[in-house]
Design an enzyme around this catalytic site. Structure first.
Site, mmCIF file in Angstrom:
data_model
loop_
_atom_site.group_PDB
_atom_site.id
_atom_site.type_symbol
_atom_site.label_atom_id
_atom_site.label_comp_id
_atom_site.label_asym_id
_atom_site.label_seq_id
_atom_site.Cartn_x
_atom_site.Cartn_y
_atom_site.Cartn_z
ATOM 1 N N ARG A 183 35.733 13.760 17.904
ATOM 2 C CA ARG A 183 35.216 13.008 16.748
ATOM 3 C C ARG A 183 34.450 11.780 17.236
ATOM 4 N NH1 ARG A 183 38.834 10.898 11.636
ATOM 5 N NH2 ARG A 183 39.988 9.732 13.220
ATOM 6 N N ASP A 469 46.075 3.174 11.904
ATOM 7 C CA ASP A 469 44.814 3.208 12.638
ATOM 8 C C ASP A 469 43.749 2.497 11.812
ATOM 9 O OD1 ASP A 469 44.042 4.959 10.692
ATOM 10 O OD2 ASP A 469 43.814 6.688 12.001
HETATM 11 C C1 LIG Z 1 43.537 8.299 9.514
HETATM 12 C C2 LIG Z 1 43.239 9.052 10.715
HETATM 13 O O1 LIG Z 1 42.127 9.042 11.159
HETATM 14 S S1 LIG Z 1 44.451 9.882 11.514
HETATM 15 C C3 LIG Z 1 43.779 10.276 13.089
HETATM 16 C C4 LIG Z 1 43.644 9.088 13.950
HETATM 17 N N1 LIG Z 1 44.944 8.556 14.334
HETATM 18 C C5 LIG Z 1 45.625 9.096 15.380
HETATM 19 O O2 LIG Z 1 45.115 10.002 15.993
HETATM 20 C C6 LIG Z 1 46.990 8.568 15.726
HETATM 21 C C7 LIG Z 1 47.550 9.318 16.894
HETATM 22 N N2 LIG Z 1 48.889 8.916 17.228
HETATM 23 C C8 LIG Z 1 49.172 7.898 18.048
HETATM 24 O O3 LIG Z 1 48.276 7.215 18.516
HETATM 25 C C9 LIG Z 1 50.604 7.653 18.405
HETATM 26 O O4 LIG Z 1 51.399 8.747 18.092
HETATM 27 C C10 LIG Z 1 51.215 6.447 17.668
HETATM 28 C C11 LIG Z 1 50.445 5.190 18.056
HETATM 29 C C12 LIG Z 1 51.148 6.614 16.169
HETATM 30 C C13 LIG Z 1 52.675 6.313 18.081
HETATM 31 O O5 LIG Z 1 52.677 6.056 19.436
HETATM 32 P P1 LIG Z 1 54.009 5.792 20.269
HETATM 33 O O6 LIG Z 1 55.007 5.072 19.448
HETATM 34 O O7 LIG Z 1 53.579 5.175 21.546
HETATM 35 O O8 LIG Z 1 54.538 7.220 20.546
HETATM 36 P P2 LIG Z 1 55.839 7.595 21.369
HETATM 37 O O9 LIG Z 1 56.294 6.461 22.218
HETATM 38 O O10 LIG Z 1 56.826 8.177 20.445
HETATM 39 O O11 LIG Z 1 55.243 8.731 22.295
HETATM 40 C C14 LIG Z 1 56.056 9.656 22.953
HETATM 41 C C15 LIG Z 1 55.201 10.536 23.789
HETATM 42 O O12 LIG Z 1 54.305 11.250 22.935
HETATM 43 C C16 LIG Z 1 52.961 11.021 23.339
HETATM 44 N N3 LIG Z 1 52.138 10.952 22.145
HETATM 45 C C17 LIG Z 1 52.361 10.263 20.999
HETATM 46 N N4 LIG Z 1 51.381 10.489 20.126
HETATM 47 C C18 LIG Z 1 50.525 11.337 20.722
HETATM 48 C C19 LIG Z 1 49.315 11.927 20.307
HETATM 49 N N5 LIG Z 1 48.831 11.718 19.094
HETATM 50 N N6 LIG Z 1 48.689 12.739 21.180
HETATM 51 C C20 LIG Z 1 49.194 12.965 22.390
HETATM 52 N N7 LIG Z 1 50.338 12.440 22.838
HETATM 53 C C21 LIG Z 1 50.993 11.626 22.006
HETATM 54 C C22 LIG Z 1 52.986 9.714 24.075
HETATM 55 O O13 LIG Z 1 51.883 9.643 24.950
HETATM 56 C C23 LIG Z 1 54.324 9.791 24.774
HETATM 57 O O14 LIG Z 1 54.171 10.605 25.908
HETATM 58 P P3 LIG Z 1 55.160 10.503 27.191
HETATM 59 O O15 LIG Z 1 56.537 10.778 26.688
HETATM 60 O O16 LIG Z 1 54.654 11.544 28.112
HETATM 61 O O17 LIG Z 1 55.012 9.115 27.716
HETATM 62 O O1 LIG Z 2 40.308 10.261 9.369
HETATM 63 C C1 LIG Z 2 41.172 10.500 8.591
HETATM 64 C C2 LIG Z 2 41.528 9.640 7.510
HETATM 65 O O2 LIG Z 2 42.491 9.954 6.797
HETATM 66 O O3 LIG Z 2 40.835 8.615 7.356
HETATM 67 MG MG LIG Z 3 39.171 8.476 8.736
#
Ligand SMILES: CC(=O)SCCNC(=O)CCNC(=O)[C@H](O)C(C)(C)COP(=O)(O)OP(=O)(O)OC[C@H]1O[C@@H](n2cnc3c(N)ncnc32)[C@H](O)[C@@H]1OP(=O)(O)O
Ligand SMILES: O=CC(=O)O
Ligand SMILES: [Mg+2]
Length: 568
Positions: A183, A469
Site C-alpha cells: 500500500r 494508526d
Molecule cells: C486503519 C488501518 O489502516 S489498519 C492497517 C494499518 N495498521 C496496521 O497494519 C497495524 C498492524 N499492527 C501492528 O502494528 C501491531 O500489531 C500493533 C502495534 C497493533 C501491536 O504491536 P505489539 O504490541 O508490539 O505486538 P506484540 O508485542 O503483541 O507482538 C508480538 C509479535 O507479533 C509480531 N506482530 C505484531 N503485529 C504484527 C503484524 N501486524 N505483522 C507482523 N508481525 C506482527 C511482533 O513483531 C512480535 O513478534 P516477535 O514475537 O517475533 O517479536
Molecule cells: O485503511 C484502513 C482504514 O480502516 O482506514
Molecule cells: Mg485507511
C-alpha cells in the site's frame, strides 16, 4: 579510503570528491545517503519515478483541486451523492478482468508497516495475504520509507532475514508465505526528500515506482503466478483518481514490457465521497482491479471531515461508531454488492482489538469481539478480512472457513441484490449514540500518544489494548475539533457541560499528566509528548480543519541533507 561525511554522503578523504546518490537530470535526493539505500535509489529507478511524476503531475494537481472544490461545496451545505453523469456505469452490466488464481483466496489478510521483522512475521503468519504498509501504519520518515523498500526487495527475493540480538533469534521466511500486496501513500502526501524539477515528488509515486521497478520481475515469477505486483490503493475520493492509477499501471507495464492487466490493485473505500463512486472506481480500474476494501477507520474520519460544516451531523463517542451503525452497514453492504456484480473481491476491514497478553479474560473478550465482527462480515458476503496482529489470524480464519467451507471466495454466491435498494440517505444517516467527557478525554489521550510515537518513527501502536494508526488517530482529532467547533453538550453527567476551549485546555493538561503517569517520567521526558501535544492541540482548535493530521506533522520529520558538492 572512504569517510562518512557529516551530511550523510561518503567522501573519499584524499581527493575530496563527494559520493551521493546518482540521480538523473532534474532529480535531487535530499535524504541521508546510505550505501544500502543506494541499491534502491539507483539512477534507472529514479528515472522511472521521475518519468511518472512528469507524466502525471498536472493530473494529480487537478485531482487535488477537485477535492478542494468538493470540500467547498460540502462546506456550503451540499451533501455527497451519486453522480447523475455516470449513471450508465452504475446501471449497465460489465465485469472486471478475471481474478488471478494467485489471489483468488484472500480470507484473512494481515497488515503491518514495512518494518523488517514484521514483514517476516507477517509473511510467515498463516494469512493468505500480507498488506505491507507505507501508509496508515507507517510514519513516513526517509529512513522508514527507504529501509522499507530495501526490506520489501529482500522479501520478494526470498532472502530477507533478521537477527534479534537481544533474544538471539534469527527470523527467516517459511516455505509457504502470504501473498504480498503493497500500500503506497495517498495522493495528497509529498515526498520532501525527492525533488523532481525542483518540486517534492508525489509520495505514492515514489513508493510505487521504486517498489515496482525493483520487484516486478521477481514477484511475477515467485509470487504472482505471472501476475502482479499487487497493490492496495488508499484514501481516494473520486474515480478520476482511480483513473490516474490505472494510467500509472499501464505506464509501468509498458516500461516493464509485461502484459496490460498484469498489475492488480484493491482500492480502499475509506472516504465518504468514494462510496458514491464505487462502480466508477472499479470501472476505471477494470483491467487492473482485484476488488474494494472497507477501510472503516478512515471512512469514519472522512464522514466528520466531509460534514465539517454541518452542525446536524455530529458523531457520538468514537467507540460507538461501529459497523452496525446504519450508515456503516449500508456502506459495507453496498460495497459487497458492487464488487460481486463486477466479479471482484469485497474485502472486509480491521477490527481494532489486539491480543491482551497479561489478562486472559480480557484477551478472550477481545477475541470474542473480533470473532463477532468477522462473523458479521462473512455472513454479509465479504470474501476476506483484515487482521492487525498474527495472534488474531486463527480466530479470523476459523470464522471465514466455517462459513465459506472450501470456497476461495463468495464472488459468485453472495450477490446481495437486496443492497441495490440502499440510498444516498442510508449512506449518510447520522450515527446514533452519546457524547461523553470520557470520549473527549480518550480522544485526547490517544491522539497525543499516537502522534508522539509517529514523530519518533512508529506509525502503529498498541494503546489501551487497541491498535492505533494514522486512520484511528484522525478520528480522535477531527472528533475533538467538531465537538469544539459546535460547542457540543456532553451527555452522561446531567450537568449539561459544553465543550469549550477552556474545558479542552483543562482536559489536555489532565490527560498529559495521566500520560506521564502511565508511561513513566523517564519515557515521557525522552519522548515527543510535548511536541505531539502542541500539534494535536493546534489541530483540534484551529478554526479551519486541517485536511490531514499527517500533512502538518510531516514537516516535523523531514530532515533535508545538503546536496553533495565537490567544493565542501
Ligand atoms: C486503519 C488501518 O489502516 S489498519 C492497517 C494499518 N495498521 C496496521 O497494519 C497495524 C498492524 N499492527 C501492528 O502494528 C501491531 O500489531 C500493533 C502495534 C497493533 C501491536 O504491536 P505489539 O504490541 O508490539 O505486538 P506484540 O508485542 O503483541 O507482538 C508480538 C509479535 O507479533 C509480531 N506482530 C505484531 N503485529 C504484527 C503484524 N501486524 N505483522 C507482523 N508481525 C506482527 C511482533 O513483531 C512480535 O513478534 P516477535 O514475537 O517475533 O517479536
Ligand atoms: O485503511 C484502513 C482504514 O480502516 O482506514
Ligand atoms: Mg485507511
Amino acid at each position: 579510503m572512504l569517510g562518512l561525511g557529516t551530511y550523510g554522503y561518503t567522501a573519499p578523504m584524499a581527493s575530496k570528491t563527494v559520493v551521493g546518490y546518482e540521480a538523473p537530470d532534474g532529480v535531487d535526493i535530499r535524504g541521508r545517503y546510505d550505501e544500502e539505500l543506494a541499491k534502491i535509489l539507483t539512477k534507472d529507478a529514479l528515472q522511472f519515478v521521475a518519468d511518472l511524476q512528469r507524466e502525471f503531475r498536472s493530473r494529480i494537481k487537478y485531482a487535488m483541486e477537485c477535492r478542494r472544490e468538493a470540500k467547498r461545496r460540502y462546506n456550503e451545505g451540499a451533501l455527497p451523492g451519486f453522480d447523475p453523469a455516470t449513471r450508465y456505469v452504475r446501471e449497465v452490466d460489465w465485469v472486471c478482468a478475471p481474478v488471478p488464481t494467485a489471489v483468488a483466496d484472500r480470507k484473512v489478510e494481515i497488515t503491518g508497516p514495512v518494518e523488517r521483522k514484521m514483514i517476516i512475521n507477517a509473511l510467515n503468519s498463516g494469512a493468505k495475504v500480507f498488506m505491507a504498509d507505507f501508509e496508515d501504519a507507517l510514519s513516513p520518515s526517509w529512513e522508514n520509507l527507504m529501509r522499507g523498500q530495501v526490506n520489501l526487495k529482500d522479501a520478494v527475493d526470498g532472502t530477507i532475514s533478521f537477527h534479534d540480538q537481544a533474544r538471539n533469534r534469527v527470523y527467516r521466511l517459511n516455505d509457504q508465505t502470504a501473498k504480498l500486496f503493497v500500500r503506497p501513500r495517498g495522493w495528497h502526501l509529498p515526498e520532501a526528500h525527492v525533488l523532481i524539477d525542483g518540486e517534492p515528488a508525489t509520495g505514492c509515486l515514489v513508493d510505487f515506482g521504486l517498489y515496482f521497478f525493483h520487484n516486478y520481475a521477481t514477484f511475477r515469477r515467485r509470487q504472482g503466478e505471472g501476475f502482479g505486483p499487487f497493490f492496495y490503493l488508499p484514501k481516494m475520493e473520486h474515480s478520476r483518481e482511480a483513473k490516474i492509477w490505472n494510467c500509472v499501471f499501464e505506464r509501468a507495464e509498458k516500461m516493464a514490457g509485461i502484459e496490460r492487466g498484469s498489475i492488480r490493485a484493491t482500492v480502499l473505500i475509506e472516504t465518504l465521497p468514494a462510496v458514491f463512486q464505487m462502480d466508477e472506481i472499479l470501472y476505471e480500474l477494470r483491467d487492473h482491479s482485484v476488488g474494494l476494501n472497507c477501510g472503516r477507520w478512515d471512512y469514519i474520519f472522512s464522514y466528520v471531515k466531509t460534514f465539517q460544516g454541518h452542525s446536524d451531523r455530529l458523531l457520538p463517542d468514537r467507540v460507538q461508531v461501529g459497523m452496525t451503525q446504519h450508515f456503516m452497514k449500508s456502506y459495507s453492504d453496498l460495497l459487497i454488492r458492487t464488487c460481486h456484480r463486477h466479479g471482484v473481491h469485497a474485502m472486509g476491514g480491521m477490527a481494532a482489538q489486539i491480543p491482551i497478553r497479561d489478562d486472559p479474560a480480557a484477551n478472550e473478550a477481545a477475541l470474542d469481539l473480533v470473532r463477532k465482527d468477522k462473523q458479521r462480515e462473512v455472513r454479509a458476503g465479504h470474501d476476506g478480512t483484515w487482521a492487525a496482529h498474527p495472534g488474531l489470524i486463527p480466530a479470523c480464519m476459523e470464522v471465514f472457513n466455517n462459513n465459506m467451507g472450501n470456497a476461495a471466495n463468495q464472488i459468485q454466491t453472495m450477490k446481495r441484490e437486496d443492497a441495490a435498494n440502499i440510498t444516498e440517505v442510508d449512506l449518510i444517516q447520522r450515527p446514533r449514540g452519546v457524547r461523553t467527557m470520557e470520549g473527549l478525554r480518550l480522544n485526547t489521550r490517544v491522539g497525543i500518544q499516537y502522534l508522539a510515537a509517529w514523530l519518533t518513527g512508529t506509525g502503529s501502536v498498541p494503546l489501551y489494548n487497541l491498535m492505533e494508526d494514522a486512520a484511528t488517530a484522525e478520528i480522535s482529532r477531527v472528533q475533538n475539533w467538531q465537538w469544539l467547533k459546535y460547542g457540543v453538550e456532553l451527555d452522561g453527567d446531567g450537568l449539561g457541560v459544553k465543550v469549550s476551549l477552556d474545558l479542552f485546555g483543562r482536559v489536555v493538561e489532565e490527560e498529559m499528566a495521566r500520560i506521564e503517569r502511565e508511561v513513566g517520567r523517564e519515557k515521557f521526558k525522552k519522548g515527543m509528548y510535548k511536541e505531539a501535544c502542541k500539534i494535536f492541540t493546534r489541530q483540534c482548535t484551529t478554526p479551519t480543519l486541517d485536511d490531514f493530521l499527517t500533512l502538518d506533522a510531516y514537516n516535523h520529520i523531514v530532515t533535508h541533507h545538503p546536496k553533495p558538492s565537490s567544493r565542501l
